[in-house]
Design a protein around this motif. Structure first.
Motif, PDB file in Angstrom:
ATOM      1  N   GLY A  40       0.798  -1.230   0.000  1.00  8.60           N
ATOM      2  CA  GLY A  40       0.000   0.000   0.000  1.00  8.60           C
ATOM      3  C   GLY A  40       0.827   1.274   0.000  1.00  8.60           C
ATOM      4  O   GLY A  40       0.297   2.345  -0.257  1.00  8.60           O
ATOM      5  N   GLN A  41       2.126   1.176   0.292  1.00  7.10           N
ATOM      6  CA  GLN A  41       2.991   2.351   0.259  1.00  7.10           C
ATOM      7  C   GLN A  41       3.632   2.476  -1.127  1.00  7.10           C
ATOM      8  O   GLN A  41       3.580   1.556  -1.931  1.00  7.10           O
ATOM      9  CB  GLN A  41       4.084   2.247   1.326  1.00  7.10           C
ATOM     10  N   THR A  42       4.249   3.620  -1.377  1.00  5.16           N
ATOM     11  CA  THR A  42       4.935   3.858  -2.641  1.00  5.16           C
ATOM     12  C   THR A  42       6.426   3.977  -2.380  1.00  5.16           C
ATOM     13  O   THR A  42       6.836   4.669  -1.455  1.00  5.16           O
ATOM     14  CB  THR A  42       4.410   5.147  -3.306  1.00  5.16           C
ATOM     15  N   PHE A  75      20.665  -4.591  -6.512  1.00  5.75           N
ATOM     16  CA  PHE A  75      19.733  -3.473  -6.468  1.00  5.75           C
ATOM     17  C   PHE A  75      18.484  -3.884  -5.709  1.00  5.75           C
ATOM     18  O   PHE A  75      18.095  -5.044  -5.694  1.00  5.75           O
ATOM     19  CB  PHE A  75      19.362  -3.009  -7.878  1.00  5.75           C
ATOM     20  N   PHE A  76      17.872  -2.892  -5.091  1.00  6.94           N
ATOM     21  CA  PHE A  76      16.656  -3.118  -4.324  1.00  6.94           C
ATOM     22  C   PHE A  76      15.678  -1.984  -4.594  1.00  6.94           C
ATOM     23  O   PHE A  76      16.036  -0.803  -4.526  1.00  6.94           O
ATOM     24  CB  PHE A  76      16.973  -3.157  -2.818  1.00  6.94           C
ATOM     25  N   CYS A  77      14.474  -2.338  -4.928  1.00  5.80           N
ATOM     26  CA  CYS A  77      13.352  -1.406  -4.949  1.00  5.80           C
ATOM     27  C   CYS A  77      12.092  -2.233  -5.087  1.00  5.80           C
ATOM     28  O   CYS A  77      12.138  -3.411  -5.443  1.00  5.80           O
ATOM     29  CB  CYS A  77      13.461  -0.360  -6.066  1.00  5.80           C
ATOM     30  N   HIS A  78      10.982  -1.635  -4.765  1.00  6.40           N
ATOM     31  CA  HIS A  78       9.698  -2.277  -5.027  1.00  6.40           C
ATOM     32  C   HIS A  78       9.360  -1.912  -6.473  1.00  6.40           C
ATOM     33  O   HIS A  78       8.783  -0.861  -6.733  1.00  6.40           O
ATOM     34  CB  HIS A  78       8.633  -1.759  -4.057  1.00  6.40           C
ATOM     35  N   TYR A  79       9.780  -2.772  -7.378  1.00  3.14           N
ATOM     36  CA  TYR A  79       9.688  -2.450  -8.804  1.00  3.14           C
ATOM     37  C   TYR A  79       8.265  -2.246  -9.275  1.00  3.14           C
ATOM     38  O   TYR A  79       8.035  -1.571 -10.262  1.00  3.14           O
ATOM     39  CB  TYR A  79      10.408  -3.502  -9.671  1.00  3.14           C
ATOM     40  N   ASP A  80       7.288  -2.808  -8.554  1.00 10.17           N
ATOM     41  CA  ASP A  80       5.895  -2.604  -8.963  1.00 10.17           C
ATOM     42  C   ASP A  80       5.405  -1.193  -8.660  1.00 10.17           C
ATOM     43  O   ASP A  80       4.397  -0.763  -9.190  1.00 10.17           O
ATOM     44  CB  ASP A  80       4.975  -3.639  -8.303  1.00 10.17           C
ATOM     45  N   THR A  88       2.581  -0.211  -3.717  1.00 14.91           N
ATOM     46  CA  THR A  88       3.113  -1.565  -3.880  1.00 14.91           C
ATOM     47  C   THR A  88       2.099  -2.602  -3.406  1.00 14.91           C
ATOM     48  O   THR A  88       1.202  -2.298  -2.611  1.00 14.91           O
ATOM     49  CB  THR A  88       4.442  -1.742  -3.122  1.00 14.91           C
ATOM     50  N   GLN A  89       2.269  -3.824  -3.883  1.00 14.51           N
ATOM     51  CA  GLN A  89       1.376  -4.916  -3.507  1.00 14.51           C
ATOM     52  C   GLN A  89       2.074  -5.932  -2.617  1.00 14.51           C
ATOM     53  O   GLN A  89       1.519  -6.994  -2.339  1.00 14.51           O
ATOM     54  CB  GLN A  89       0.845  -5.594  -4.770  1.00 14.51           C
ATOM     55  N   PHE A  90       3.308  -5.617  -2.196  1.00 11.62           N
ATOM     56  CA  PHE A  90       4.017  -6.550  -1.327  1.00 11.62           C
ATOM     57  C   PHE A  90       4.815  -5.797  -0.274  1.00 11.62           C
ATOM     58  O   PHE A  90       4.821  -4.577  -0.245  1.00 11.62           O
ATOM     59  CB  PHE A  90       4.893  -7.518  -2.141  1.00 11.62           C
ATOM     60  N   ASN A  91       5.443  -6.544   0.607  1.00 11.03           N
ATOM     61  CA  ASN A  91       6.176  -5.999   1.749  1.00 11.03           C
ATOM     62  C   ASN A  91       7.653  -6.326   1.630  1.00 11.03           C
ATOM     63  O   ASN A  91       8.029  -7.307   0.977  1.00 11.03           O
ATOM     64  CB  ASN A  91       5.662  -6.636   3.050  1.00 11.03           C
ATOM     65  N   SER A  92       8.475  -5.543   2.318  1.00  4.99           N
ATOM     66  CA  SER A  92       9.887  -5.880   2.428  1.00  4.99           C
ATOM     67  C   SER A  92      10.334  -5.620   3.855  1.00  4.99           C
ATOM     68  O   SER A  92       9.851  -4.687   4.502  1.00  4.99           O
ATOM     69  CB  SER A  92      10.735  -5.078   1.439  1.00  4.99           C
ATOM     70  N   GLU A  93      11.227  -6.475   4.330  1.00  3.81           N
ATOM     71  CA  GLU A  93      11.767  -6.301   5.671  1.00  3.81           C
ATOM     72  C   GLU A  93      13.231  -6.686   5.691  1.00  3.81           C
ATOM     73  O   GLU A  93      13.682  -7.500   4.875  1.00  3.81           O
ATOM     74  CB  GLU A  93      10.993  -7.119   6.705  1.00  3.81           C
ATOM     75  N   ALA A  94      13.944  -6.101   6.637  1.00  2.00           N
ATOM     76  CA  ALA A  94      15.349  -6.435   6.845  1.00  2.00           C
ATOM     77  C   ALA A  94      15.418  -7.727   7.651  1.00  2.00           C
ATOM     78  O   ALA A  94      14.897  -7.795   8.760  1.00  2.00           O
ATOM     79  CB  ALA A  94      16.044  -5.300   7.585  1.00  2.00           C
TER      80      ALA A  94
END
Length: 187
Positions: A40-42, A75-80, A88-94
């Motif tokens: 839900g975030q950009t 490289f890292f980004c929420h490509y969607d 975005t439609q997914f999550n990322s965490e460390a």
């Protein structure tokens, strides 16, 4: 920043050309277990992972399903969301403590106007992200979970020890008990 300079120099871009790009980079840090971006975030940043491991996952009927890991020198980004500017439609965490160099999309866009090589840098990032995505999809279609595990073990043997078994299992498309059996058979 020597790691990102080394990465691009292996691709034929020298440090002088990178100078303007490097000025825009900010070092960002996240603690183990910290959320980087939620559904839900950009995402406003294209990042290069200096250290640590990041996990991409979705929630499906109350279960977290891991679909990718990001390792150092990637490289890292929420490509969607980064390119579409939609949530975005997914999550990322460390998964571990993380350090990454990040450039804001607005800074990258302004570089496109002033630096001839900036589009090359962006293209390289997109190509690397796409290459990884295609490789992952092909492995899901053509390899057994054991083969996928062995490939990951070959590519990231030390870092793999830092990934909890439940996340690794969903990434491989299996349950943790099956992963335990695979590990027993190959040890």
């Amino acid at each position: 920043m020597t790691d990102i300079i080394t990465f691009f120099s292996h691709l034929g871009i020298d440090e002088k050309e990178l100078d303007q790009f490097l000025k825009f980079l900010k070092l960002k840090t996240f603690k183990s277990g910290e959320t980087i971006l939620q559904n839900g975030q950009t995402d406003h940043y294209l990042s290069f992972l200096k250290s640590g491991i990041i996990r991409y996952f979705v929630n499906n009927d109350g279960k977290e399903l891991t679909f990718d890991f990001i390792f150092p020198n990637s490289f890292f980004c929420h490509y969607d969301t980064f390119y579409s500017r939609k949530p975005t439609q997914f999550n990322s965490e460390a998964l571990t403590d993380v350090e990454m160099y990040s450039i804001h999309v607005d800074d990258l866009t302004s570089l496109f106007q002033t630096c001839n090589y900036a589009k090359d840098l962006s293209r390289i990032a997109v190509e690397k992200l796409l290459e990884k995505k295609v490789k992952r999809e092909l492995s899901l279609l053509t390899q057994s979970p054991k083969e996928r595990y062995l490939n990951l073990l070959k590519e990231q043997p030390k870092l793999l020890q830092n990934i909890p078994q439940k996340y690794l299992a969903t990434y491989l498309g299996i349950v943790p008990e099956t992963l335990s059996r695979i590990r027993k058979r190959i040890s």
